[in-house]
Design an enzyme around this catalytic site. Structure first.
Site, PDB file in Angstrom:
ATOM      1  N   ALA A   1       0.832  -1.201   0.000  1.00 46.03           N
ATOM      2  CA  ALA A   1       0.000   0.000   0.000  1.00 46.03           C
ATOM      3  C   ALA A   1       0.865   1.248   0.000  1.00 46.03           C
ATOM      4  CB  ALA A   1      -0.934   0.002   1.208  1.00 46.03           C
ATOM      5  N   TYR A   2       1.885   1.267   0.836  1.00 46.24           N
ATOM      6  CA  TYR A   2       2.806   2.406   0.894  1.00 46.24           C
ATOM      7  C   TYR A   2       3.509   2.583  -0.444  1.00 46.24           C
ATOM      8  CZ  TYR A   2       6.541   5.427   2.705  1.00 46.24           C
ATOM      9  OH  TYR A   2       7.413   6.472   2.926  1.00 46.24           O
ATOM     10  N   SER A   3       3.984   1.496  -1.027  1.00 40.75           N
ATOM     11  CA  SER A   3       4.659   1.562  -2.320  1.00 40.75           C
ATOM     12  C   SER A   3       3.725   2.087  -3.400  1.00 40.75           C
ATOM     13  CB  SER A   3       5.190   0.179  -2.716  1.00 40.75           C
ATOM     14  OG  SER A   3       6.163  -0.284  -1.802  1.00 40.75           O
ATOM     15  N   LYS A  15       3.026   5.881  -2.857  1.00 39.68           N
ATOM     16  CA  LYS A  15       4.166   6.734  -3.199  1.00 39.68           C
ATOM     17  C   LYS A  15       4.454   6.704  -4.700  1.00 39.68           C
ATOM     18  CE  LYS A  15       5.037   8.262   0.944  1.00 39.68           C
ATOM     19  NZ  LYS A  15       4.834   9.694   1.284  1.00 39.68           N
TER      20      LYS A  15
END
Length: 235
Positions: free
Chosen positions: A141-143, A146
């Site tokens: 999710a973070y990847s 971003k």
């Protein structure tokens, strides 16, 4: 400056204040913010959830009223989310990471850009991550968020290229911040091992880069991703 009560956001705010900027701080929690230790007096400290579009619009109007004009927007607010395989990722956690890390950037830019375009000047700096370039296992999710910030920044920059408003982003490798508390020791060790310099990024290094991007000397670069990777970046 979003996500500005501590960590990277506070470090950037301190550097911008040193450069002569009048700084407005946004965050969801200012309980750890100490004006005396910060070393500068903000124009405003506003409690804002950047994932809430209406809250962002209201806060931006209040910021303009207090400051008179806004020349710089730094979108730093973000969360890491759980460290877990993609097929086990909790849907509510996915939604929250995307809402803050990606949608929050959109909401803040959507609020600020008309003001900047009207004035014919602006500098937008979005804090992405090397994870947005590489895709990092167990933080999908973070990847994804971003990576979305990088693509959004490029799109926005092209739309604003003739308006005097520049939009760029930074892609830091892992830095020593409170976000490390959300990560497993194995994930931290694996991230450090990817950095050829063999150390984590320091907040003053991030702040120095942002200060230049946000300043008037950055005049012909827009839609770019400035890496802070310790040699990790390959493109």
């Amino acid at each position: 400056m979003t996500g500005a009560a501590r960590g990277i956001g506070l470090g950037i705010a301190q550097r911008l204040a040193e450069e002569g900027c009048r700084v407005i701080l946004w965050d969801v929690d200012f309980s750890q913010f100490d004006r005396r230790k910060a070393g500068f007096e903000p124009v405003l400290t506003q409690v804002v959830d950047v994932s809430d579009r209406l809250a962002v619009e209201k806060a931006f109007s209040e910021a303009v009223e207090a400051a008179g004009s806004i020349e710089i927007l730094v979108n730093n607010a973000g969360i890491n989310g759980p460290v877990v395989a993609a097929w086990e990722y909790p849907p509510d956690a996915w939604d929250r990471v995307i809402a803050i890390n990606l949608n929050g950037v959109f909401h803040c830019c959507r609020a600020a850009v008309p003001h900047m375009r009207q004035r014919g000047y602006g500098r937008i700096v979005n804090v992405a991550s090397m994870a947005g370039k590489d895709g990092v296992q167990y933080i999908s999710a973070y990847s994804a968020a971003k990576g979305g910030v990088i693509a959004f920044t490029k799109s926005l920059a092209k739309e604003l290229a003739a308006d005097g408003v520049l939009a760029n982003c930074i892609a830091p490798a892992m830095a020593e911040t409170d976000l490390l508390r959300e990560m497993t020791p194995e994930h931290i060790a694996a991230s450090k091992a990817k950095i050829p310099m063999g150390r984590f990024l320091q907040i003053p290094e991030i702040a120095a880069m942002v200060a230049w991007i946000a300043g008037p000397e950055c005049s012909f670069t827009t839609g770019f991703v400035f890496d802070l990777s310790g040699g990790r970046a390959t493109y």
